[in-house]
Design a protein around this motif. Structure first.
Motif, PDB file in Angstrom:
ATOM      1  N   PHE A   1       0.857  -1.170   0.000  1.00  0.00           N
ATOM      2  CA  PHE A   1       0.000   0.000   0.000  1.00  0.00           C
ATOM      3  C   PHE A   1       0.901   1.231   0.000  1.00  0.00           C
ATOM      4  N   LEU A   2       0.740   2.098  -1.009  1.00  0.00           N
ATOM      5  CA  LEU A   2       1.571   3.278  -1.159  1.00  0.00           C
ATOM      6  C   LEU A   2       0.806   4.523  -0.728  1.00  0.00           C
ATOM      7  N   LEU A   3       1.491   5.426  -0.054  1.00  0.00           N
ATOM      8  CA  LEU A   3       0.888   6.664   0.410  1.00  0.00           C
ATOM      9  C   LEU A   3       0.610   7.558  -0.798  1.00  0.00           C
ATOM     10  N   THR A   4      -0.665   7.735  -1.133  1.00  0.00           N
ATOM     11  CA  THR A   4      -1.050   8.511  -2.312  1.00  0.00           C
ATOM     12  C   THR A   4      -1.702   9.839  -1.971  1.00  0.00           C
ATOM     13  N   HIS A   5      -2.312   9.956  -0.794  1.00  0.00           N
ATOM     14  CA  HIS A   5      -2.949  11.208  -0.381  1.00  0.00           C
ATOM     15  C   HIS A   5      -2.546  11.514   1.069  1.00  0.00           C
ATOM     16  N   PRO A   6      -1.340  12.051   1.288  1.00  0.00           N
ATOM     17  CA  PRO A   6      -0.950  12.409   2.661  1.00  0.00           C
ATOM     18  C   PRO A   6      -1.713  13.637   3.133  1.00  0.00           C
TER      19      PRO A   6
END
Length: 403
Positions: free
Chosen positions: A258-263
């Motif tokens: 899971f990649l951080l796309t909306h910090p």
């Protein structure tokens, strides 16, 4: 295909991490690391490179600052997340991956068939749901993951009549809706998982197990340590908050991360979309009808006409609202305070919005029973305040809808 098949000398002396890898190493280990660390003499000849390997090599040119962080990397760098909480989240992440795969499976409708059908959770609601077997499989996946984490004392699920006491020394309590929108699976409409995490109330440890389990699960939303949801759709998304902003991670199916796309996601202070079942319009109280009539004509505090968007899957409607702004709502006493309203209100507040029952902030409400229901309005701060300025927006009489 093995990377070694691209190497000129099959008897190379490269040392790879052992298999099976420990969980943290497995998450961080990638083909990009292998290629980056190869000496020039060991790199494949240009003529032997296939498109996949070329993509891997180009990935190594991306700087550490520019690339998206994995969920585990984010947890490791976030001071608000203890080691125990990070371990718990990693097990919930694993459970959500399993559920995402099962929901997308062509055989999902057959899962769990033949198992005994116990009376669980809200029997009235469950009697209308033809995907009971599937829901209980998802419930078991989450329970198993929480047991394996060793960090959870109590799990309370929408699908269980009573909470489950897991271990005496677990520091956390988890409340969960394992498969929100399950009625939509057969028509491939997005579904989701909703969860909230509390600290165990250690002052209750001397009480009988059933009593302390129930009181632990009935904590006010103000006491949430973390909350999140998983959305199973064209992308698989996990949205999380630990009380310091709301962050969205998207599953990269090529790596399993899971990649951080909306910090630090922020909901717009006002949107142009309301999400509610308009077919129930003539059953709504006067105040709610007036509000909807006003905003869709562009005569409200925001002088633009609102549009209706309604999926009938709470996680999907809420996720769109979180991104675009507006309101997602159900004005009747239908959604559950413990399993749905509290976690989602925590998330929207951390993104700058508000969760309300039409009169009161959701997180300030003290639950008095596990399956307590209430009207729910989630969304942009200005939109919710405008809605709350109308009298009589809670639908107090249920005409007896089938769903």
């Amino acid at each position: 295909m093995r990377l070694s098949s691209f190497l000129p000398n099959p008897n190379h002396n490269l040392t790879f991490p052992p298999y099976p890898l420990p969980i943290p190493a497995r998450r961080s280990f990638s083909a990009a690391v292998i290629v980056r660390d190869l000496p020039a003499s060991r790199l494949p000849m240009a003529g032997l490179l296939n498109p996949c390997l070329r993509a891997v090599r180009s990935e190594t040119a991306i700087s550490e600052e520019d690339r998206s962080h994995t969920m585990m990397e984010y947890l490791g760098k976030t001071r608000a997340v203890s080691d125990d909480l990070a371990i718990l989240i990693s097990h919930l992440e694993y459970a959500c991956k399993r559920i995402a795969a099962l929901v997308a499976s062509p055989f999902s409708s057959e899962l769990g068939e033949g198992r005994p059908m116990e009376s669980k959770g809200d029997s009235a609601a469950r009697s209308r749901d033809k995907n009971l077997h599937l829901i209980y499989v998802m419930n078991d996946i989450i329970l198993s993951s929480l047991r394996n984490s060793g960090k959870v004392a109590v799990m309370a699920s929408e699908e269980d009549e009573l909470p489950v006491w897991i271990t005496d020394d677990g520091p956390f309590v988890v409340v969960v809706d394992p498969l929100d929108g399950s009625r939509n699976i057969d028509v491939s409409i997005p579904t989701g998982t909703i969860f909230g995490i509390y600290n165990r109330l250690v002052e209750l440890d001397q009480l009988p197990v059933e009593e302390k389990a129930q009181i632990n699960a009935l904590q006010s939303g103000n006491r949430l340590v973390a909350a999140g949801y998983a959305l199973y759709s064209s992308a698989t998304i996990i949205c999380l908050s630990f009380g310091s902003g709301t962050h969205t991670f998207t599953l990269d199916r090529s790596t399993g991360d899971f990649l951080l796309t909306h910090p630090s996601l922020r909901i717009p202070p006002r949107g142009q979309i309301y999400s509610v079942n308009d077919a129930r319009y003539f059953d709504w109280p006067t105040g709610l009808r007036q509000y909807i009539d006003t905003v869709r004509q562009g005569k409200g505090q925001f002088p633009k006409k609102y549009s209706a968007r309604y999926i009938c899957s709470l996680v999907a409607d809420f996720h769109r609202t979180l991104i675009y702004g507006g309101i997602a709502m159900n004005p009747r006493c239908h959604l559950r305070l413990v399993y749905e309203a509290n976690p989602l209100s925590f998330l929207v507040e951390q993104a700058g919005g508000r969760g309300s029952n039409g009169k009161t902030r959701i997180l300030s409400i003290q639950p008095f029973e596990l399956h307590q229901r209430l009207p729910l309005f989630l969304g942009s701060l200005d939109d919710i305040h405008e809605l709350e300025s109308y009298d009589d927006i809670q639908q107090k009489v249920d005409p007896g809808y089938a769903v």
